[in-house]
Design an enzyme around this catalytic site. Structure first.
Site, PDB file in Angstrom:
ATOM      1  N   CYS A  52     -22.892  15.713  23.029  1.00  0.00           N
ATOM      2  CA  CYS A  52     -22.915  17.301  23.455  1.00  0.00           C
ATOM      3  C   CYS A  52     -23.963  18.269  22.464  1.00  0.00           C
ATOM      4  O   CYS A  52     -24.333  19.058  22.501  1.00  0.00           O
ATOM      5  CB  CYS A  52     -22.571  17.731  24.178  1.00  0.00           C
ATOM      6  SG  CYS A  52     -20.465  17.774  23.492  1.00  0.00           S
ATOM      7  N   GLU A  86     -19.979  21.524  31.761  1.00  0.00           N
ATOM      8  CA  GLU A  86     -20.299  21.509  30.744  1.00  0.00           C
ATOM      9  C   GLU A  86     -21.307  20.858  31.047  1.00  0.00           C
ATOM     10  O   GLU A  86     -22.047  19.875  31.023  1.00  0.00           O
ATOM     11  CB  GLU A  86     -19.937  20.823  29.424  1.00  0.00           C
ATOM     12  CG  GLU A  86     -20.490  20.561  27.945  1.00  0.00           C
ATOM     13  CD  GLU A  86     -19.766  19.322  27.307  1.00  0.00           C
ATOM     14  OE1 GLU A  86     -20.412  19.058  26.851  1.00  0.00           O
ATOM     15  OE2 GLU A  86     -18.554  19.774  27.083  1.00  0.00           O
TER      16      GLU A  86
END
Length: 533
Positions: free
Chosen positions: A302, A265
C-alpha cells in the site's frame, strides 16, 4: 463451484460448524495458487446472513463478558496467541505461500510473521498498562473520563499481508482485542486457509486463557449486500477494512447511513518528489532506491511509490532511461491473485488511454502464472494537470509513472492536485542546493499525506508508537487515525466515556484515586502523572 461441494467450517459462537450457505449466489469458492493458476483445496463457504446474525449475537454476549474481565486476562490471551502463532510458523508460512505466491523466506517466515507476533505482544502490553485509554481526572470539578471498549468489531483483511494485516492476526485485530472488544473476522478470499489456521490458534488461546470463546469468530466470504448489512448492524461497534476503494466505499456508505464507525485503508499512489540537486549529487543511488522499492513484493504494498515527480532536464531523462533498463532486466514477480492481475492491467490501460507514454512493459500477461511485465509510464506536468483524477489511477503492482514538470512551480501544482495519500517523499541534496525549493514542495505535500519522508522510499512501515499508517481520503476513510502503531491504533475501537459526579467506588479502575498499576499515565488536574490522586 457446485452447491453440493463440502466446504470448510466457520467459527461461530465458540464452535467450528458447517456454514449456513448463501444459496442465492455462488455458495462456495476456492483460492488460486498464483504461481501456477491452479485452484487450491479445500473448498470454503460463502455464508448467508444467518451466519452473520448468529456471530453478532455471540459477539454481543462475549462483549458483555469482556467488559467485566480484568485487562490482564485479555493481555494474556494476546500473548498466548502470539506464542501459538510462533509454534505454528511452518504451517502458516506454507499455507500463505501457496495462496499468495509471497516468498516463504524471507518475506513470510522472517519478516511478516515476527512482525505479526510483535504487534500482538505490543498490544498486550498496551492493554495491560492502560496508558492508551487517556484517563483524565479533574478532581475539583468531579469529572473524570477515559476511553473504553466499544463493542463487536468486524475486521476485513487485505490480500497483500496475510499475517500482519490479516483479519484475525493483524494490526486491526490486535488493537480491537486490546481495547477490550470481540472480533468477527471476514477472511480475504485470496488466503482463506491461512486465515483459518489463525482462527484455530486463536480459538485454542481463548480456551487456554479462559476468555469467552466468541471473542474471535470467522466467516470466509459474504455477498456484497450482506457485507454492507453487517457493518451497519446495531450490534456492531466499528469496522476495520483494508482493500479496494470500490468495495470499501460501498461498506462505508452503509456504515455511515447507520452511524457506525468504519476505518478504511483504500488506495494510495505515494508520490516521491526528487529535487534537481539530489539527482546531481547522487542520482545513481536514488535510482537504485526507487527500483528496489517499486519492484519489492511486485509492487503490492500500500506504500509502494507509484508516482515520481521530477523537473525536466538531462537528469530526469537519465532517471527514466535507467529505471526502464532495470525494469526490463528484472523478472516480473508473481502477483497475489487473478483479481490483482486483472486490476493491474486495467489500471495501466487507463493511464495509457489518458495519454501517459509507455516507456517499457505495458502490463503484458506472463504465461502460466499471475504476473504482468514490469511497466514504466511517463507524462508531463501539463498533461497530468489537465486530468489529475485519471492520472492518479492506482496501478497496484509492478507499474510506476514518472511525471516530468517544467519547473518547481509546476511540480508544486501537480502536488496540489493530488488526492490524499498514505505517504509522500522528498529527495533533496545534502549540499544545500535544494534548500531554497524544499520548503515550497514540502508545504504543498504535507496536507496530502499521512507520513512525509526525506531521502528514503516509503515501502517500509515500522511498528512504532510514532508511526502513522493513515492519511487523507482516499488513502483512508478518516485522516485522524493510524492502522499501525501501538497504542495509537487502539482508540479507533473505543469510545470516550465521561463520569460526572459519579461516586468514587463506582468509577472504572483507571479513574479511581489510586493508580491501578502504579505506573499508568493519567492526566490529573492538567498534568500527566503516574501518582495517585
Amino acid at each position: 463451484m457446485s452447491t453440493t461441494a463440502q466446504s470448510e467450517p466457520v467459527l461461530i459462537a465458540g464452535q467450528w460448524r458447517p456454514a449456513s450457505l448463501d444459496t442465492a449466489n455462488t455458495n462456495v469458492f476456492q483460492a488460486t495458487d498464483p504461481s501456477n493458476m491452479e485452484l487450491l483445496s479445500p473448498v470454503f463457504p460463502v455464508s448467508s446472513w444467518q451466519d452473520c446474525d448468529e456471530a453478532l449475537n455471540a459477539a454481543a454476549a462475549a462483549y458483555a463478558e469482556l467488559r467485566q474481565l480484568p485487562r490482564e486476562r485479555i493481555a494474556a490471551f494476546l500473548e498466548a496467541f502470539a506464542d501459538r502463532i510462533d509454534a505454528a510458523k511452518d504451517r502458516l508460512v506454507a499455507a500463505a505461500n501457496r495462496e499468495t505466491g509471497l516468498p516463504a523466506s524471507p518475506r513470510l517466515a522472517d519478516v511478516e510473521l515476527p512482525r505479526t507476533t510483535n504487534q500482538l505482544r505490543l498490544a498486550a502490553a498496551a492493554c495491560r498498562s492502560g496508558d492508551w485509554a487517556a484517563a483524565t481526572i479533574d478532581s475539583k470539578a468531579g469529572i473524570r473520563s477515559c476511553y473504553q471498549s466499544l463493542g463487536p468489531i468486524c475486521v476485513f483483511g487485505p490480500n497483500n499481508f496475510p499475517f500482519a494485516f490479516g483479519s484475525l492476526s493483524g494490526g486491526d485485530f490486535a488493537a480491537a482485542i486490546a481495547a477490550g472488544n470481540p472480533v468477527i473476522g471476514k477472511a480475504n478470499s485470496s488466503h482463506p486457509e491461512t486465515t483459518k489456521i489463525f482462527a484455530e490458534e486463536a480459538f485454542a488461546a481463548l480456551q487456554a486463557t479462559d476468555l469467552p470463546t466468541a471473542t474471535v469468530q470467522l466467516i470466509y466470504r459474504l455477498n456484497h449486500a450482506d457485507g454492507e448489512r453487517l457493518v451497519a448492524d446495531p450490534r456492531v461497534g466499528a469496522t476495520g477494512y483494508t482493500g479496494s476503494r470500490g468495495a470499501g466505499l460501498a461498506l462505508k456508505a452503509a456504515a455511515d447511513r447507520a452511524g457506525k464507525p468504519i476505518y478504511l485503508e483504500l488506495s494510495s499512489v505515494n508520490p516521491v518528489a526528487i529535487l534537481p540537486g539530489a539527482m546531481v549529487e547522487r542520482g545513481d543511488a536514488i535510482i537504485k532506491d526507487f527500483v528496489g522499492s517499486a519492484l519489492m513484493g511486485t509492487g503490492q504494498f500500500c506504500t509502494s511509490p507509484g508516482i515520481i515527480l521530477m523537473t525536466k532536464g538531462e537528469d530526469a531523462d537519465k532517471f527514466v532511461e535507467a529505471v526502464s533498463a532495470a525494469y526490463q532486466a528484472a523478472t516480473p514477480g508473481t502477483l497475489l491473485s487473478p483479481a490483482v492481475t486483472k486490476s493491474l492491467g486495467a489500471g495501466i490501460q487507463t493511464l495509457r488511454d489518458a495519454g501517459a507514454e509507455l516507456v517499457c512493459g505495458g502490463g503484458d500477461p506472463v504465461e502460466g502464472r499471475c504476473a504482468r511485465s514490469n511497466t514504466l509510464l511517463k507524462t508531463t506536468g501539463g498533461k497530468f494537470l489537465s486530468d489529475p483524477e485519471t492520472f492518479q489511477t492506482e496501478a497496484f503492482g509492478n507499474a510506476s509513472m514518472v511525471v516530468v514538470a517544467d519547473d518547481i512551480d509546476q511540480l508544486t501544482q501537480v502536488i496540489d492536485s493530488l488526492e490524499g495519500n498514505l505517504t509522500g517523499c522528498i529527495y533533496s541534496a545534502n549540499d544545500g542546493s535544494d534548500d531554497a525549493v524544499y520548503p515550497q514542495v514540502a508545504f504543498a505535500l504535507e496536507p496530502k499525506v499521512g507520513r512525509i519522508l526525506n531521502d528514503k522510499m516509503p515501502t517500509g512501515v515500522a511498528v512504532s508508537p510514532a508511526m502513522n499508517h493513515g492519511g487523507p481520503y482516499p488513502s483512508t476513510g478518516h485522516p485522524g487515525f493510524t492502522a499501525v502503531g501501538i497504542p495509537a491504533a487502539l482508540p479507533r475501537f473505543a469510545k470516550l466515556t465521561c463520569f460526572d459526579a459519579v461516586r468514587p467506588a463506582r468509577l472504572p479502575e483507571l479513574l479511581q484515586d489510586k493508580n491501578p498499576t502504579g505506573s499508568t499515565w493519567r492526566f490529573i488536574d492538567g498534568q500527566w502523572s503516574q501518582a495517585d490522586v
